[in-house]
Design an enzyme around this catalytic site. Structure first.
Site, PDB file in Angstrom:
ATOM      1  N   ILE A   1       0.903  -1.147   0.067  1.00  0.00           N
ATOM      2  CA  ILE A   1      -0.181   0.045  -0.019  1.00  0.00           C
ATOM      3  C   ILE A   1       1.139   1.208  -0.028  1.00  0.00           C
ATOM      4  CG2 ILE A   1      -0.115  -0.155   2.560  1.00  0.00           C
ATOM      5  CD1 ILE A   1      -2.950   1.157   2.305  1.00  0.00           C
ATOM      6  N   SER A   2       0.849   2.081  -0.785  1.00  0.00           N
ATOM      7  CA  SER A   2       1.506   3.335  -0.950  1.00  0.00           C
ATOM      8  C   SER A   2       1.568   4.020   0.336  1.00  0.00           C
ATOM      9  CB  SER A   2       1.248   4.182  -2.191  1.00  0.00           C
ATOM     10  OG  SER A   2       1.324   3.519  -3.317  1.00  0.00           O
ATOM     11  N   GLN A   3       2.654   5.011   0.462  1.00  0.00           N
ATOM     12  CA  GLN A   3       2.904   5.751   1.607  1.00  0.00           C
ATOM     13  C   GLN A   3       1.794   6.873   1.382  1.00  0.00           C
ATOM     14  OE1 GLN A   3       6.859   7.451   1.600  1.00  0.00           O
ATOM     15  NE2 GLN A   3       6.381   9.074   3.004  1.00  0.00           N
TER      16      GLN A   3
END
Ligand code: SAH
Length: 213
Positions: free
Chosen positions: A63-65
């Site tokens: 999950i992206s930052q």
């Protein structure tokens, strides 16, 4: 897992952190405050969900930052009812941020398990993307194109031509380009043939993979 006031408080703090790193769009910051990121992660990460960090979501993906999600979303300049194509559904967090901005979202994922898991999760949570597609994002979605915006959430070794061709005039493609690390790149379609290109800093994503078939 539930969403509680404690989680809401942590989201407000996260939005402050993201703002302190340079995100200014109030709608994007409000979306960060609204979307319960802890529910998009495995319960073992619950305590860390509101740190500004990427986390594993299974199938070797992340999950992206939140800062990265906010940065890409700000560049897209989403307006209500815009038709947006997302490449790389993953956990669905970026999808939920786009839905919070009232976009019509089409999202493509190439990993079957993630596609299935996240589709069920959207149903369970009442998130309503227009369509979740199992397939290869390199090709875009010619049946539905053209789009107001296209966002690629994996690192692309090269810019897929199909994606540029599926933008409306005035539309925006936000894509991290590169292999080991990626340059966040914004393309704005100025006319049928002309694109403006801006390069906006270095990021690190999992790779955008090309299907062999
Ligand atoms: N937007 C996601 C980010 C997930 S990481 C989130 O918010 O959680 C990137 C995702 O892109 C992974 O799930 C990966 O499987 C997917 N992906 C990689 N190559 C792809 C391709 N060619 N087409 C569609 N999805 C792809």
């Amino acid at each position: 897992m539930k969403d509680t006031l404690k989680h809401k408080g942590m989201r407000n703090k996260l939005a402050q952190v993201v703002a302190s790193k340079g995100i200014q769009d109030e709608n994007v910051l409000n979306a960060i405050k609204a979307v319960p990121r802890h529910l998009f992660l495995d319960s073992s990460f619950e305590d860390h969900a509101y740190q500004d960090k990427a986390f594993p979501i299974g199938a070797s993906q992340t999950i992206s930052q939140p800062y990265t999600v906010a940065f890409q979303t700000e560049l897209l300049q989403v307006k209500p009812n815009d038709s947006i194509l997302e490449i790389g559904t993953g956990s669905g967090y970026q999808t939920a941020i786009l839905l919070e901005l009232k976009a019509k979202v089409y999202t493509i994922e190439r990993q079957k398990e993630l596609f299935k898991k996240t589709s069920l999760f959207f149903d369970r949570m009442g998130y309503r993307p227009k369509k979740v597609i199992f397939g290869d994002g390199y090709k875009g979605l010619p049946k539905i194109a053209p789009f107001d915006g296209i966002i690629v959430t994996a690192g692309a070794p090269k810019v897929p031509k199909a994606l540029l061709s599926q933008l409306k005039v005035g539309g925006r493609l936000v894509i991290p380009v590169g292999t080991d690390e990626q340059v966040m790149t914004l393309f704005i379609r100025k006319s049928e043939k002309e694109f403006e290109k801006q390069e906006l800093g270095l990021f690190r994503f999992v790779p955008l993979l090309e299907n062999k078939n």
